[in-house]
Write a protein that holds these residues in place. Sequence first.
Motif, mmCIF file in Angstrom:
data_model
loop_
_atom_site.group_PDB
_atom_site.id
_atom_site.type_symbol
_atom_site.label_atom_id
_atom_site.label_comp_id
_atom_site.label_asym_id
_atom_site.label_seq_id
_atom_site.Cartn_x
_atom_site.Cartn_y
_atom_site.Cartn_z
ATOM 1 N N GLU A 14 -42.634 -6.555 -7.417
ATOM 2 C CA GLU A 14 -41.910 -7.038 -6.262
ATOM 3 C C GLU A 14 -42.525 -8.299 -5.735
ATOM 4 O O GLU A 14 -43.609 -8.681 -6.112
ATOM 5 C CB GLU A 14 -41.800 -5.966 -5.186
ATOM 6 C CG GLU A 14 -42.998 -5.776 -4.327
ATOM 7 C CD GLU A 14 -42.791 -4.614 -3.398
ATOM 8 O OE1 GLU A 14 -42.688 -3.502 -3.897
ATOM 9 O OE2 GLU A 14 -42.732 -4.832 -2.207
ATOM 10 N N ASP A 151 -35.690 -10.190 -6.619
ATOM 11 C CA ASP A 151 -35.932 -9.472 -5.372
ATOM 12 C C ASP A 151 -34.914 -8.355 -5.153
ATOM 13 O O ASP A 151 -35.268 -7.271 -4.694
ATOM 14 C CB ASP A 151 -35.938 -10.440 -4.186
ATOM 15 C CG ASP A 151 -37.165 -11.349 -4.184
ATOM 16 O OD1 ASP A 151 -38.161 -11.020 -4.869
ATOM 17 O OD2 ASP A 151 -37.126 -12.386 -3.501
ATOM 18 N N GLU A 155 -35.930 -4.409 -5.084
ATOM 19 C CA GLU A 155 -35.584 -3.614 -3.901
ATOM 20 C C GLU A 155 -34.841 -2.353 -4.326
ATOM 21 O O GLU A 155 -35.090 -1.268 -3.787
ATOM 22 C CB GLU A 155 -34.742 -4.431 -2.927
ATOM 23 C CG GLU A 155 -34.418 -3.705 -1.637
ATOM 24 C CD GLU A 155 -35.643 -3.285 -0.848
ATOM 25 O OE1 GLU A 155 -35.613 -2.185 -0.251
ATOM 26 O OE2 GLU A 155 -36.635 -4.030 -0.817
ATOM 27 N N ARG A 158 -37.326 0.173 -5.615
ATOM 28 C CA ARG A 158 -38.128 0.795 -4.556
ATOM 29 C C ARG A 158 -37.400 1.944 -3.874
ATOM 30 O O ARG A 158 -38.018 2.807 -3.300
ATOM 31 C CB ARG A 158 -38.491 -0.236 -3.495
ATOM 32 C CG ARG A 158 -39.776 -0.925 -3.778
ATOM 33 C CD ARG A 158 -40.160 -1.806 -2.620
ATOM 34 N NE ARG A 158 -40.129 -3.157 -3.095
ATOM 35 C CZ ARG A 158 -39.336 -4.123 -2.664
ATOM 36 N NH1 ARG A 158 -38.512 -3.912 -1.686
ATOM 37 N NH2 ARG A 158 -39.371 -5.296 -3.207
#
Length: 159
Positions: A14, A151, A155, A158
């Motif tokens: 990340e 990104d 995300e 995650r």
Amino acid sequence: MSAVEAGSSAPRGEGTGDNVKLETRDRDFVAGALGVAFAYVDAPKVRDALSQLAESGDEETTLVKVLADEGVLSKRRSEKLERATHLMEMLRDAAVFGSIALNNKLIGEDMLNACMEENRQKGFKTKIGPFLLDKGVLTESLVDAIVSRADEVLEEIRR
């Protein structure tokens, strides 16, 4: 959908953008794993320090600082661990960026490897996106699109 696709082989990581920071806990997990791998600290002490960080809510304090303040890490080892953590972040960011660029055929493997090696020789002072931009390999709009897509993908991972 972004102009740049993720591709299935993009590695996890990340914070690939220049002005995107790692979430403190993510950086601390990397530092903790490295600390255990270097045999500077044992896993229970890392867990305790991570719990202290979570309870404090202090986003500026790092795991390395907590361990150093507790006397678990010497100044020399804490500095080395900070450098190693930064290097791991740079390598992860470059891997994510490079995978997306390769998957979208925006750069060839040989060119990417050569640029990665040159960047390594210069001490990873620049993230790979701006490095490729400075070299004229990618345009600013392509770098921005790759960073944006990286990104987004990270995300999603995650969650």
